[in-house]
Write a protein that holds these residues in place. Structure first.
Motif, PDB file in Angstrom:
ATOM      1  N   UNK A   1       1.748  -5.301  14.813  1.00 31.24           N
ATOM      2  CA  UNK A   1       2.682  -4.669  13.771  1.00 31.24           C
ATOM      3  C   UNK A   1       1.786  -3.859  12.998  1.00 31.24           C
ATOM      4  N   UNK A   2       2.044  -2.573  12.715  1.00 27.14           N
ATOM      5  CA  UNK A   2       1.196  -1.763  12.047  1.00 27.14           C
ATOM      6  C   UNK A   2       2.144  -0.834  11.008  1.00 27.14           C
ATOM      7  N   UNK A   3       2.124  -1.257  10.011  1.00 29.63           N
ATOM      8  CA  UNK A   3       2.860  -0.526   8.831  1.00 29.63           C
ATOM      9  C   UNK A   3       1.989   0.050   7.765  1.00 29.63           C
ATOM     10  N   UNK A   4       0.788   0.298   8.106  1.00 31.93           N
ATOM     11  CA  UNK A   4      -0.141   1.016   7.238  1.00 31.93           C
ATOM     12  C   UNK A   4       0.325   2.316   6.845  1.00 31.93           C
ATOM     13  N   UNK A   5      -0.396   2.804   5.487  1.00 28.33           N
ATOM     14  CA  UNK A   5      -0.464   3.974   5.059  1.00 28.33           C
ATOM     15  C   UNK A   5       1.006   4.720   5.074  1.00 28.33           C
ATOM     16  N   UNK A   6       1.698   3.966   4.271  1.00 27.33           N
ATOM     17  CA  UNK A   6       3.232   4.490   3.803  1.00 27.33           C
ATOM     18  C   UNK A   6       3.350   3.916   2.311  1.00 27.33           C
ATOM     19  N   UNK A   7       4.419   3.807   2.018  1.00 22.29           N
ATOM     20  CA  UNK A   7       4.696   3.722   0.447  1.00 22.29           C
ATOM     21  C   UNK A   7       5.633   2.439   0.338  1.00 22.29           C
ATOM     22  N   UNK A   8       5.458   1.469   1.162  1.00 16.84           N
ATOM     23  CA  UNK A   8       6.192   0.151   1.169  1.00 16.84           C
ATOM     24  C   UNK A   8       5.949  -0.639  -0.219  1.00 16.84           C
TER      25      UNK A   8
ATOM     26  N   UNK B   1      -2.730   0.072   2.494  1.00 15.94           N
ATOM     27  CA  UNK B   1      -2.476   1.435   2.056  1.00 15.94           C
ATOM     28  C   UNK B   1      -1.005   1.558   1.734  1.00 15.94           C
ATOM     29  N   UNK B   2      -0.349   0.440   1.393  1.00 19.72           N
ATOM     30  CA  UNK B   2       0.957   0.711   0.753  1.00 19.72           C
ATOM     31  C   UNK B   2       0.923   0.185  -0.736  1.00 19.72           C
ATOM     32  N   UNK B   3       2.074  -0.064  -1.045  1.00 20.03           N
ATOM     33  CA  UNK B   3       2.003  -0.702  -2.794  1.00 20.03           C
ATOM     34  C   UNK B   3       2.853  -2.262  -2.819  1.00 20.03           C
ATOM     35  N   UNK B   4       2.428  -3.212  -1.769  1.00 21.26           N
ATOM     36  CA  UNK B   4       3.003  -4.264  -1.753  1.00 21.26           C
ATOM     37  C   UNK B   4       2.163  -4.979  -2.913  1.00 21.26           C
ATOM     38  N   UNK B   5       3.245  -5.927  -3.439  1.00 20.16           N
ATOM     39  CA  UNK B   5       2.737  -6.787  -4.644  1.00 20.16           C
ATOM     40  C   UNK B   5       2.985  -8.010  -4.460  1.00 20.16           C
ATOM     41  N   UNK B   6       2.628  -8.847  -5.711  1.00 21.05           N
ATOM     42  CA  UNK B   6       2.785 -10.349  -5.679  1.00 21.05           C
ATOM     43  C   UNK B   6       1.563 -11.138  -4.675  1.00 21.05           C
ATOM     44  N   UNK B   7       1.798 -12.511  -4.486  1.00 23.81           N
ATOM     45  CA  UNK B   7       0.995 -12.984  -3.755  1.00 23.81           C
ATOM     46  C   UNK B   7       1.078 -13.051  -2.114  1.00 23.81           C
ATOM     47  N   UNK B   8       0.090 -13.071  -1.523  1.00 22.90           N
ATOM     48  CA  UNK B   8      -0.036 -13.223  -0.246  1.00 22.90           C
ATOM     49  C   UNK B   8       0.926 -14.462   0.377  1.00 22.90           C
TER      50      UNK B   8
END
Length: 816
Positions: free
Chosen positions: A641-648, A669-676
């Motif tokens: 699964x590759x969702x890299x380099x977006x604005x998620x 390369x997204x803007x995911x936040x919070x904990x892993x």
């Protein structure tokens, strides 16, 4: 005179009555003939032990309408005696055992059980050797195992014996010498490695016409005179050396079919083959032969098929003489050089020509287009130049890939006939726009034009290809929107349009009409807009690649409709596209191995053979925004699964731990936040992970897997802490215990401790150890559940020790 007339009339009436009654009497006698009751019961007993899923033996029974076993399916009787003489249950897919009750069929002459499973891993029943009248015995493909019973040598009337495709050990096959009437013998894939005298034994069969010993691990032979009656010889796949030539050249000229493929034949092809003037089929492929085709082959005027592929032949192609009978010529996978000679036109009967994977060069001779019966032409992987050659209108399969052909392909509109099924022109220097004549190729299944210099828009006539299964146009300069007519290609399973300049929105008709798609790659184009919800109707999809476009919007919330990615074995392997080729020789099914350029574990590579194992969704390098839909987590069979380099944005879904087969995950390369999410630690197959350049925070979950990745996996997340990153999480400082104020010396402490150590201490310790060992390890030894629990416990301890040690070492390094 009158009296004589009356006598003559009387005789005529009597004769008429007799003749008139004869058929009636014949029918009456025939109606009374039934198979012997004991033979009928023997067959019914055999049926009782058979698993017949397809109902092949449904006509076998004791009911009134089934009384005559001579009318049962697969059973034939002698018309005069009523004895069962023939049992043919071939290709019935039944399982079971061959019962000794069949010994009642003492008049049996023909027994064919091919294509069943009456062996079940057991040996061939010895009692079969008691059918003294048996002339035909076929037990191939029945899962028989072990040694062949030597008692089969008692079947002195046997003419035909086929035991191939089992797991049999031939051992000493001298028993065959007793079958003096044998005409056909097939022991292919029987282990004959210990049969050192196999050649002499075979030579003792004076009437043998067909000998097939493929893949038998035969020992090499010494020169001997082979049977003069032999016409068909197959010794392929035995690692035989060139000493096997003696079997051929010391025999008569009766040999019609010779197969010595996949052996260890070396050196030049002997000229003596030219003396085998009766040869129709010769296969010397997959050996280590050198040089060229001997001139003596021109004597083989009856030769129809010649297979020399995958040797080390280095010379130029020979001149072809008029009057040859060649129908199939396969020379691919050698080192042949030079041009195709003009004399190829003399092969007027040629149906298949394979010259691929050599170093042939120059322009293709026009004589190729004058072969009136040619159906298959393979010139791929050579150094041919010039325009695409004109080919006969009968051609169904055209392989011209990996050459240096240039210019337009508009010639196919006038040269290639309507029977074309496969067009492979990839990896050339072809250019220009595609011709708009595709509606004439109603049987076309595969089009591969990848890696050329084509330009322009796709013609509307491509939408008339109702039988199209694969369309590969990757790495060209096509532009414009996809023609709506493509929605008519409802059988297509493989579309790769990557690395072009296509524009427009991804159309909803793709998901509505092209529902058989396994592979859909639109990567590296100029598509824009959102992903239509109808794309989720592609429930066979295994590779979905929309990366490197200008797509935007939120991700669809219907990914759970991709059933092939949700359920195991949800679809066929994406590259196995079957299409049939018909000609005067035989019908053959071809497998098309499509290839696709995909991003896998951080590398962009072209995959062919392993493509079926790659179940991929790649939406990277676009402008998608919003959160990851929870439905993504239902894709339990997805491996990448590759969702890299977006604005998620938002959190990485906790449910991601349900994607058990995931090997590669790139969310960088997204803007995911919070904990892993801690569930990420449960992805045991994960070997590539990239969460870099987001807004993640908190501590990286502790697990053997997540700490094994490089620190770059988590870089670019300033608020993220914990191993393998160098920055510590709050509360991870190492606490140092203060020194004790006790002023007693070390010696005094040791003396105080030693007061408790007495001889009884050691005795108790030994006894306790023995009891503990017996209780614990005895339980593990005799209880499988306890064993399982114990080793699970050890695995947990191992993981805990690994993580704890790694953390402590890191803390120590920070202190220093």
């Amino acid at each position: 005179m009158g009296e004589k007339c009356i006598q003559l009339l009387h005789f005529s009436v009597v004769l008429l009555v007799f003749c008139g009654n004869t058929p009636v009497l014949g029918v009456s006698l025939e109606a009374k003939i039934r198979c012997m009751e004991r033979e009928k019961q023997a067959l019914l007993q055999f049926k009782e032990t058979v698993v017949d899923a397809d109902g092949v033996l449904s006509s076998w029974g004791s009911e009134e309408d089934k009384r005559d076993c001579c009318k049962w399916r697969g059973v034939r009787c002698n018309n005069r005696t009523g004895h069962v003489t023939k049992i043919d249950l071939s290709s019935s897919y039944m399982t079971g055992k061959i019962r000794p009750s069949l010994l009642e069929l003492q008049h049996l002459k023909y027994l064919n059980l091919d294509g069943n499973d009456f062996g079940g891993g057991n040996q061939i029943p010895v009692f079969i050797a008691s059918f003294s009248r048996l002339q035909y015995l076929d037990l191939r493909g029945n899962s028989f195992y072990g040694p062949i019973p030597h008692q089969l040598g008692n079947l002195s009337n046997l003419r035909y014996l086929d035991l191939r495709w089992n797991q049999l050990d031939g051992g000493n096959i001298e028993w065959l010498s007793h079958l003096s009437l044998l005409r056909h013998l097939d022991l292919s894939y029987v282990n004959l490695s210990q049969s050192t005298n196999w050649a002499e034994t075979i030579n003792s069969l004076p009437l043998l016409k067909s000998l097939r010993l493929r893949g038998c691990q035969l020992p090499n032979v010494v020169p001997f005179n082979s049977s003069l009656s032999l016409k068909f010889l197959n010794l392929a796949g035995n690692n035989l050396s060139s000493s096997i030539y003696s079997v051929l050249f010391n025999s008569s000229n009766n040999l019609v079919d010779v197969d010595l493929s996949s052996n260890q034949l070396k050196g030049l092809i002997p000229d003596s083959f030219g003396n085998m003037i009766s040869l129709v089929n010769l296969d010397l492929s997959w050996n280590q032969l050198e040089g060229g085709i001997p001139n003596s082959f021109s004597n083989l005027t009856h030769l129809q098929t010649l297979f020399l592929q995958y040797n080390s032949l280095t010379e130029e192609l020979p001149e072809f003489l008029e009057g040859n009978s060649l129908q199939v010529l396969n020379l691919e996978g050698n080192k042949l050089s030079g041009a195709i000679p003009e004399s190829i036109r003399q092969c007027s009967s040629l149906i298949k020509l394979f010259l691929g994977n050599n170093i042939l060069n120059g322009t293709v001779t026009k004589s190729i287009g004058r072969l009136p019966k040619l159906q298959v032409l393979d010139l791929s992987s050579n150094r041919f130049t010039g325009h695409v050659p004109r080919v006969p209108s009968n051609v169904t399969l055209l392989y011209l890939s990996k050459n240096m052909f240039s210019g337009s392909i508009s010639l196919i509109c006038t040269s290639v006939g309507v029977q074309l099924r496969y067009l492979e022109l990839s990896n050339n220097q072809l250019s220009g726009e595609l011709p708009d004549c595709w509606d004439m190729f109603e049987f076309l299944s595969v089009i591969n034009l990848a890696n050329n210099n084509f330009s322009g828009k796709l013609p509307n006539s491509m939408g008339s290809l109702n039988n199209l299964q694969a369309l590969q146009l990757r790495n060209n300069s096509f532009h414009g929107e996809l023609p709506p007519s493509l929605k008519n290609c409802e059988n297509v399973r493989f579309i790769d349009l990557g690395r072009n300049r296509f524009t427009g929105k991804i159309q909803a008709w793709i998901g509505m009409h092209l529902t058989s798609l396994d592979v859909l790659s639109l990567r590296s184009n100029n598509f824009y807009g959102g992903i239509p919800e109808n794309i989720c109707h592609l429930n066979h999809i295994q590779v979905l690649d929309f990366s490197q476009n200008d797509l935007f919007g939120e991700l669809p919330k219907c990914f759970n409709n991709f059933s092939s990615l949700v359920q195991k074995d949800g679809s066929k392997a994406p590259y196995r596209l079957w299409y049939k080729e018909y000609n005067s020789l035989y019908t053959i099914g071809h497998v098309y191995k499509g290839n696709a350029l995909v991003q896998w574990k951080g590398e962009e590579r072209e995959y062919t053979n392993t493509l079926p194992q790659l179940k991929i969704i790649d939406l990277s390098s676009n402008n998608f925004h919003g959160k990851i839909p929870k439905q993504v987590a239902t894709l339990a069979q997805l491996v990448s699964l590759n969702l890299s380099r977006n604005n998620l944005t938002g959190q990485i879904i906790q449910e991601i731990g349900q994607m058990k087969m995931l090997e590669s995950l790139d969310l960088s390369g997204n803007r995911f936040s919070s904990e892993i999410p801690t569930s990420l630690a449960r992805l045991n197959y994960l070997s590539m992970l990239d969460l870099s350049n987001n807004n993640l925070s908190g501590k990286i979950p502790s697990s053997t897997q997540l700490q094994s990745f490089n620190a770059s996996t988590y870089s670019g997340n300033p608020q993220l802490c914990g191993l393998p990153l160098p920055n510590k999480c709050p509360g991870e400082e190492i606490v140092v215990k203060p020194h004790s104020n006790d002023t007693r010396s070390q010696e005094e402490e040791e003396e105080e401790e030693d007061r408790f150590i007495t001889p009884w201490f050691y005795i108790s310790m030994g006894f306790g150890f023995t009891v503990g060992f017996v209780v614990v390890f005895g339980t593990i030894l005799f209880s499988s559940s306890s064993r399982h629990t114990y080793f699970q416990f050890l695995d947990g301890i191992h993981n805990w020790l690994y993580v704890t040690t790694a953390l402590n070492i890191a803390r120590l390094h920070r202190r220093l």
